[in-house]
Design an enzyme around this catalytic site. Structure first.
Site, PDB file in Angstrom:
ATOM      1  N   ARG A 126       1.230  -1.227   0.117  1.00 24.91           N
ATOM      2  CA  ARG A 126       0.761  -0.067  -0.304  1.00 24.91           C
ATOM      3  C   ARG A 126       0.711   1.070   0.431  1.00 24.91           C
ATOM      4  O   ARG A 126       0.336   2.202   0.488  1.00 24.91           O
ATOM      5  CB  ARG A 126      -0.853  -0.057   1.237  1.00 24.91           C
ATOM      6  CG  ARG A 126      -2.391  -0.816   1.723  1.00 24.91           C
ATOM      7  CD  ARG A 126      -2.804  -0.407   0.009  1.00 24.91           C
ATOM      8  NE  ARG A 126      -4.393  -1.527   0.369  1.00 24.91           N
ATOM      9  CZ  ARG A 126      -4.406  -2.483  -0.024  1.00 24.91           C
ATOM     10  NH1 ARG A 126      -3.262  -3.403  -0.872  1.00 24.91           N
ATOM     11  NH2 ARG A 126      -5.565  -3.474   0.072  1.00 24.91           N
ATOM     12  N   SER A 156     -10.276  -0.822   2.941  1.00 28.91           N
ATOM     13  CA  SER A 156      -9.784  -0.504   4.497  1.00 28.91           C
ATOM     14  C   SER A 156      -9.589   0.986   4.656  1.00 28.91           C
ATOM     15  O   SER A 156      -8.712   2.124   4.088  1.00 28.91           O
ATOM     16  CB  SER A 156      -8.595  -1.007   3.830  1.00 28.91           C
ATOM     17  OG  SER A 156      -9.143  -2.391   4.110  1.00 28.91           O
ATOM     18  N   GLU A 177      -5.135   4.591   5.995  1.00 30.60           N
ATOM     19  CA  GLU A 177      -4.363   3.925   4.522  1.00 30.60           C
ATOM     20  C   GLU A 177      -5.077   5.447   3.379  1.00 30.60           C
ATOM     21  O   GLU A 177      -4.067   5.531   2.750  1.00 30.60           O
ATOM     22  CB  GLU A 177      -5.405   3.032   3.894  1.00 30.60           C
ATOM     23  CG  GLU A 177      -4.917   2.471   2.878  1.00 30.60           C
ATOM     24  CD  GLU A 177      -5.573   1.063   2.055  1.00 30.60           C
ATOM     25  OE1 GLU A 177      -6.279   1.429   2.072  1.00 30.60           O
ATOM     26  OE2 GLU A 177      -5.565   0.002   2.144  1.00 30.60           O
TER      27      GLU A 177
HETATM   28  N1  EPU Z   1     -11.591 -10.413  10.516  1.00 31.71           N
HETATM   29  C1  EPU Z   1     -11.062 -10.103  11.121  1.00 31.71           C
HETATM   30  N2  EPU Z   1     -13.013  -9.166  12.254  1.00 31.71           N
HETATM   31  C2  EPU Z   1     -12.975  -8.011  10.563  1.00 31.71           C
HETATM   32  C3  EPU Z   1     -12.530  -8.213   9.747  1.00 31.71           C
HETATM   33  C4  EPU Z   1     -11.363  -9.562   9.381  1.00 31.71           C
HETATM   34  O1  EPU Z   1     -11.456 -10.991  12.536  1.00 31.71           O
HETATM   35  O2  EPU Z   1     -13.888  -7.433  11.915  1.00 31.71           O
HETATM   36  C5  EPU Z   1     -10.076 -10.832   9.742  1.00 31.71           C
HETATM   37  C6  EPU Z   1     -10.525 -11.988   8.610  1.00 31.71           C
HETATM   38  O3  EPU Z   1     -11.911 -12.804   9.481  1.00 31.71           O
HETATM   39  C7  EPU Z   1     -10.000 -12.921   7.840  1.00 31.71           C
HETATM   40  C8  EPU Z   1      -8.579 -11.258   8.586  1.00 31.71           C
HETATM   41  O4  EPU Z   1      -9.429 -10.463   9.564  1.00 31.71           O
HETATM   42  O5  EPU Z   1      -8.607 -13.505   8.898  1.00 31.71           O
HETATM   43  C9  EPU Z   1      -8.320 -10.473   7.193  1.00 31.71           C
HETATM   44  O6  EPU Z   1      -9.415 -10.103   6.421  1.00 31.71           O
HETATM   45  P1  EPU Z   1      -9.806  -9.840   5.261  1.00 31.71           P
HETATM   46  O7  EPU Z   1      -9.640 -10.742   4.053  1.00 31.71           O
HETATM   47  O8  EPU Z   1     -11.397  -9.570   4.793  1.00 31.71           O
HETATM   48  O9  EPU Z   1      -9.242  -9.007   4.694  1.00 31.71           O
HETATM   49  P2  EPU Z   1      -7.810  -7.515   5.034  1.00 31.71           P
HETATM   50  O10 EPU Z   1      -6.510  -7.912   5.616  1.00 31.71           O
HETATM   51  O11 EPU Z   1      -9.716  -6.852   6.041  1.00 31.71           O
HETATM   52  C10 EPU Z   1      -7.346  -6.678   3.057  1.00 31.71           C
HETATM   53  C11 EPU Z   1      -7.263  -5.594   2.134  1.00 31.71           C
HETATM   54  C12 EPU Z   1      -8.307  -5.449   1.065  1.00 31.71           C
HETATM   55  C13 EPU Z   1      -8.573  -6.639   0.317  1.00 31.71           C
HETATM   56  C14 EPU Z   1      -8.278  -7.795   1.470  1.00 31.71           C
HETATM   57  C15 EPU Z   1      -8.384  -8.582   0.774  1.00 31.71           C
HETATM   58  C16 EPU Z   1      -5.636  -3.979   3.522  1.00 31.71           C
HETATM   59  C17 EPU Z   1      -5.556  -2.884   4.348  1.00 31.71           C
HETATM   60  N3  EPU Z   1      -6.314  -4.236   3.399  1.00 31.71           N
HETATM   61  O12 EPU Z   1      -7.937  -6.700   4.175  1.00 31.71           O
HETATM   62  O13 EPU Z   1      -8.243  -3.824   0.665  1.00 31.71           O
HETATM   63  O14 EPU Z   1      -9.357  -6.591  -0.514  1.00 31.71           O
HETATM   64  O15 EPU Z   1      -7.215  -7.830   2.159  1.00 31.71           O
HETATM   65  O16 EPU Z   1      -6.746  -8.534  -0.197  1.00 31.71           O
HETATM   66  O17 EPU Z   1      -4.656  -4.359   3.203  1.00 31.71           O
HETATM   67  C18 EPU Z   1      -8.595  -1.974   0.399  1.00 31.71           C
HETATM   68  O18 EPU Z   1      -6.943  -1.743   0.830  1.00 31.71           O
HETATM   69  O19 EPU Z   1      -8.902  -0.658   0.653  1.00 31.71           O
HETATM   70  C19 EPU Z   1      -9.229  -2.981   0.523  1.00 31.71           C
HETATM   71  C20 EPU Z   1     -10.178  -2.967   0.756  1.00 31.71           C
END
Ligand code: EPU
Length: 358
Positions: free
Chosen positions: A184, A258, A354
């Site tokens: 990012r 995010s 972000e």
């Molecule tokens: N999780 C929770 N509670 C929540 C949200 C997430 O426990 O409320 C846990 C999920 O269960 C999972 C982990 O956190 O085990 C990761 O969640 P998720 O796969 O949804 O991905 P993320 O790390 O929250 C990142 C990116 C997203 C991207 C997804 C998929 C960043 C800051 N965000 O989110 O990007 O779509 O991975 O690759 O790196 C964005 O940048 O705007 C964005 C949406």
């Protein structure tokens, strides 16, 4: 299969069109930011080419006036009016510009919608971006934060870009190394912040396409659909379905995806956190460090679904802050600070926002 070069992919104008540029005053920005917050710009101009940017530089009304570059407005939070010039980048166009044996090169105008670009390339038999489907915003913003999702980052599909250099008053070409991509992150957030305006991005789409299915959500979705050997279209559909389930559509609920980056901690910090919180979600990184799921941290701090005034933490994904209707940028920022404070108190980890905060 493969169309003659540029046939189906050619559209839009040249990057050097010269038509008089309209300078507007006191312009509402609400429809131009994905959070849907109210803010106004003292001056506002839409640019479709490098020539337009040159014209703005020469405008006597704008001498000494600070500039803010706006793309699709999907990664910005306005907490105040802009006492300066907002430059909305609207450079159009898409054309295939060559290949190097391994990849097709497609140049996309910075003003093109990102998701529409992913879709059009897929339709033209140029897959490779399907994991990045439904990311809001414009193509020109993609390199700035090196957009990434579901196991793929823009940097892996990037060939070069053309940018307007404010000091040189000229167009420069930048290689991947010049952009210094990170998680990012890119040189546009530091070295070149406010100094280079992206006009077009040239993507590198692999000629020998292979599916990227390592991300658990994607693998599970494909399995649930009974797909063992996915096509690019299958992955596109799976990613769209996952995103639609988890992430709010900015057209319906104001948000910037995010709101925080996933923080990266040392092996020792990770070890200590895991001892206290065995269900912590984390991913090992090169060099022995660990990336923590910020969504999990916010969720575990008890803030998922929280509402403060008209701002909130999204019910289905705690990493997303939302405008529940009529929120100000200041309200959303206050909630962001509360999230940072609670996560720091509970886990000793600082969450870094972000989006760009104005
Ligand atoms: N999780 C929770 N509670 C929540 C949200 C997430 O426990 O409320 C846990 C999920 O269960 C999972 C982990 O956190 O085990 C990761 O969640 P998720 O796969 O949804 O991905 P993320 O790390 O929250 C990142 C990116 C997203 C991207 C997804 C998929 C960043 C800051 N965000 O989110 O990007 O779509 O991975 O690759 O790196 C964005 O940048 O705007 C964005 C949406």
């Amino acid at each position: 299969m493969c169309e003659p070069r540029g046939k189906r992919l050619r559209r839009g104008g040249s990057y050097n069109r010269r038509v008089p540029i309209e300078l507007e005053e006191n312009v509402a920005l609400r429809a131009l930011n994905a959070f849907g917050v109210d803010a106004r710009a003292r001056y506002f101009a839409r640019v479709r080419s490098a020539a337009d940017l040159a014209m703005l530089e020469d405008d006597p009304r704008l001498r000494g006036v600070p500039r803010l570059i706006l793309g699709g407005g999907s990664n910005i939070l306005f907490t105040r009016d802009v006492d300066g010039l907002v430059v909305k980048v609207d450079v159009p166009g898409m054309r295939e510009v060559g290949d190097d044996g391994r990849a097709w090169f497609v140049e996309v105008g910075a003003g093109e919608n990102w998701h529409a670009t992913v879709q059009r390339l897929l339709d033209a038999d140029r897959p490779g971006l399907e994991n990045l489907a439904l990311i809001p915003g414009q193509a020109g913003a993609a390199p700035i934060q090196n957009i990434g999702a579901y196991g793929l980052e823009l940097a892996e599909r990037f060939h070069a870009l053309a940018a307007w250099d404010v000091e040189a008053r000229d167009v420069v070409t930048m290689s991947p190394a010049d952009c210094n991509f990170g998680y990012r992150d890119s040189a546009f957030k530091s070295t070149f912040a406010g100094r280079r305006v992206i006009l077009s991005v040239t993507l590198a789409l692999p000629k020998r396409w292979t599916p990227v299915t390592g991300y658990a959500d994607v693998a599970n979705e494909l399995k649930a659909r009974g797909i063992a050997a996915p096509t690019a279209r299958d992955i596109f559909d799976a990613v769209c379905a996952i995103r639609r389930r988890k992430l709010p559509d900015p057209a319906a609920i104001g948000n910037a995806g995010s709101f925080f980056k996933n923080p990266i901690v040392t092996r020792e910090q990770h070890h200590a956190l895991l001892a206290h919180h065995p269900s912590l979600v984390s991913y090992p990184m090169p060099g022995g460090r660990f990336k923590l799921a910020a969504g999990w941290l916010i969720d575990a701090a008890g803030l998922k679904g929280a509402t403060r005034g008209r701002a909130g933490v999204y019910e289905k994904q705690a990493l997303v802050l939302v405008n529940r209707g009529g929120a100000t940028g200041a309200e959303i920022l206050a909630l962001a600070r509360e999230v940072q404070d609670k996560v720091r108190e509970k886990f000793g980890v600082l969450l870094e926002p972000e989006p760009v905060i104005v």
